[in-house]
Scaffold this motif. Structure first.
Motif, short mmCIF file in Angstrom:
data_model
loop_
_atom_site.label_atom_id
_atom_site.label_comp_id
_atom_site.label_asym_id
_atom_site.label_seq_id
_atom_site.Cartn_x
_atom_site.Cartn_y
_atom_site.Cartn_z
N ARG A 118 0.88 -1.28 0.17
CA ARG A 118 0.03 0.09 -0.06
C ARG A 118 0.72 1.23 -0.04
O ARG A 118 1.83 1.33 0.94
CB ARG A 118 -1.03 -0.10 1.03
CG ARG A 118 -1.94 -1.10 1.28
CD ARG A 118 -2.70 -0.97 2.26
NE ARG A 118 -1.80 -0.97 3.72
CZ ARG A 118 -2.15 -1.05 4.86
NH1 ARG A 118 -3.31 -1.10 5.07
NH2 ARG A 118 -1.00 -1.16 5.67
N VAL A 119 0.45 2.16 -0.84
CA VAL A 119 1.41 3.03 -1.22
C VAL A 119 1.12 4.21 0.05
O VAL A 119 2.22 4.96 0.63
CB VAL A 119 0.95 4.19 -2.26
CG1 VAL A 119 1.60 5.42 -2.55
CG2 VAL A 119 0.97 3.20 -3.72
N THR A 120 0.20 4.37 0.93
CA THR A 120 0.06 5.22 1.92
C THR A 120 0.14 4.48 3.32
O THR A 120 -0.56 4.90 4.40
CB THR A 120 -1.31 5.89 1.89
OG1 THR A 120 -2.44 4.93 1.83
CG2 THR A 120 -1.33 6.84 0.62
N ALA A 121 0.70 3.27 3.40
CA ALA A 121 0.84 2.75 4.55
C ALA A 121 1.60 3.31 5.67
O ALA A 121 2.55 3.84 5.29
CB ALA A 121 1.49 1.23 4.39
N LYS A 122 1.06 3.49 6.77
CA LYS A 122 1.73 4.12 7.99
C LYS A 122 2.09 3.22 9.09
O LYS A 122 1.13 2.40 9.55
CB LYS A 122 1.03 5.31 8.23
CG LYS A 122 0.85 6.23 7.22
CD LYS A 122 0.01 7.51 7.64
CE LYS A 122 -0.38 8.43 6.64
NZ LYS A 122 -1.51 9.39 6.93
N SER A 124 2.10 3.45 12.80
CA SER A 124 1.93 4.46 13.71
C SER A 124 2.70 4.51 14.95
O SER A 124 2.98 5.62 15.59
CB SER A 124 0.24 4.27 14.61
OG SER A 124 0.41 3.00 15.01
N SER A 125 3.67 3.46 15.24
CA SER A 125 4.27 3.75 16.40
C SER A 125 5.95 4.14 16.14
O SER A 125 6.48 4.89 16.65
CB SER A 125 4.72 2.02 17.02
OG SER A 125 5.10 1.05 16.12
N SER A 126 6.18 3.79 14.78
CA SER A 126 7.57 4.03 14.21
C SER A 126 7.51 5.14 13.38
O SER A 126 8.64 6.14 13.08
CB SER A 126 8.42 3.02 13.53
OG SER A 126 7.69 2.59 12.34
N ARG A 127 6.53 5.54 12.59
CA ARG A 127 6.10 6.71 11.67
C ARG A 127 6.87 6.34 10.38
O ARG A 127 7.02 7.07 9.64
CB ARG A 127 6.80 7.96 12.22
CG ARG A 127 5.93 8.39 13.53
CD ARG A 127 6.45 9.80 14.06
NE ARG A 127 5.81 11.01 13.09
CZ ARG A 127 6.11 11.91 12.98
NH1 ARG A 127 6.92 12.48 13.76
NH2 ARG A 127 5.77 13.01 11.98
N ALA A 128 7.11 5.19 10.20
CA ALA A 128 7.44 4.66 8.87
C ALA A 128 6.43 4.74 7.87
O ALA A 128 5.30 4.58 8.30
CB ALA A 128 7.87 3.22 8.87
N TYR A 129 6.70 4.88 6.62
CA TYR A 129 5.76 5.20 5.66
C TYR A 129 6.07 4.43 4.33
O TYR A 129 6.87 4.43 3.86
CB TYR A 129 5.74 6.73 5.37
CG TYR A 129 4.71 7.30 4.60
CD1 TYR A 129 3.37 7.54 4.93
CD2 TYR A 129 4.81 7.54 3.15
CE1 TYR A 129 2.31 7.97 4.17
CE2 TYR A 129 3.76 7.90 2.33
CZ TYR A 129 2.62 8.03 3.02
OH TYR A 129 1.29 8.61 2.13
N GLY A 130 4.83 4.39 3.56
CA GLY A 130 5.03 3.75 2.28
C GLY A 130 5.09 2.39 2.05
O GLY A 130 5.24 1.45 2.93
N ILE A 131 5.20 2.04 0.63
CA ILE A 131 5.61 0.43 0.39
C ILE A 131 6.83 0.06 0.98
O ILE A 131 6.64 -1.02 1.55
CB ILE A 131 5.56 0.27 -1.17
CG1 ILE A 131 4.26 0.58 -1.81
CG2 ILE A 131 6.09 -0.95 -1.53
CD1 ILE A 131 4.31 0.67 -3.16
N PRO A 132 7.89 0.65 0.91
CA PRO A 132 9.16 0.20 1.60
C PRO A 132 9.17 0.45 3.33
O PRO A 132 10.16 0.22 3.95
CB PRO A 132 10.39 0.86 0.85
CG PRO A 132 9.79 2.22 0.39
CD PRO A 132 8.37 1.84 0.22
N GLN A 133 8.40 1.45 3.69
CA GLN A 133 8.01 1.64 5.18
C GLN A 133 9.51 2.28 5.35
O GLN A 133 10.19 1.92 6.22
CB GLN A 133 8.15 0.34 6.10
CG GLN A 133 6.61 -0.05 5.92
CD GLN A 133 5.73 0.75 6.66
OE1 GLN A 133 5.62 0.79 7.63
NE2 GLN A 133 4.93 1.51 5.87
N ALA A 134 9.73 3.40 4.63
CA ALA A 134 10.91 4.32 4.86
C ALA A 134 10.87 5.05 6.28
O ALA A 134 9.87 5.38 6.60
CB ALA A 134 10.98 5.33 3.85
N LEU A 135 11.78 5.07 7.14
CA LEU A 135 11.74 5.83 8.48
C LEU A 135 12.99 6.99 8.39
O LEU A 135 14.06 6.46 8.47
CB LEU A 135 12.02 4.87 9.57
CG LEU A 135 12.12 5.28 10.94
CD1 LEU A 135 10.83 5.93 11.19
CD2 LEU A 135 12.25 3.83 11.59
#
Length: 182
Positions: A118-122, A124-135
């Motif tokens: 999912r492009v908008t995946a978030k 909530s605990s680490s604030r990582a975002y997007g498909i690769p979960q960039a932090l």
């Protein structure tokens, strides 16, 4: 002379811009990532070149056919931002990097675990975002300005991150399984 471009036209008048409506539409498509659809529509108008029946395919064409996974024929910007479309974009980008289908399979497993593509995946605990979960998520800005909403931008950044840190998606997946993160 300048009045010709600004005069009222049925259904095509754009008072906010002084450009010709067709030019504005092409510019709009290119700015919003629909170049793939535009190129596909244009190439459909070009007739195929006839080749002699006895002509054999080139060595490069045969090698490319055997080693590269198939990319979708037409993928609009909106379709690319769905999980299925994002996987198709990633398949093409993995092949462009010279990685095997096995590496693509590891990438699918990794990003299924992280974001379900999912492009908008978030997180909530680490604030990582997007498909690769960039932090943090804004790191992906280095891959393109539309990092919040564009799957191709996120995938490009994620593959660069994986290559720089782990060399391959399978090594990143192995690290993720053993440590719980990558």
């Amino acid at each position: 002379m300048a009045e010709r471009h600004t005069r009222l036209r049925a259904g095509n008048h754009r008072p906010d811009r002084g450009k010709h409506p067709r030019t504005t539409r092409v510019t709009h498509l290119l700015r919003h990532g629909a170049a793939v659809a535009l190129i596909g529509a244009c190439t459909a108008l070009i007739p195929p070149v006839a080749t002699p029946a006895h002509a054999a395919p080139s060595v490069a064409a045969v090698a490319a056919h055997k080693t590269l996974p198939r990319a979708p024929k037409k993928l609009t910007a909106r379709a690319a931002n769905t999980p299925t479309g994002a996987r198709a974009v990633a398949r093409a980008m993995v092949a462009d990097r010279g990685w095997s289908t096995k590496q693509y399979t590891c990438l699918v497993k990794l990003w299924n675990k992280e974001s379900h593509w999912r492009v908008t995946a978030k997180n909530s605990s680490s604030r990582a975002y997007g498909i690769p979960q960039a932090l943090p998520g804004h790191k992906m800005r280095s891959a393109g300005h539309a990092w919040r909403t564009d799957a191709a931008t996120q995938i490009r950044w994620g593959l660069g991150y994986i290559e720089g840190r782990y060399d391959t998606p399978c090594q990143a997946w192995s690290h993720s399984r053993s440590r719980g993160w990558y």
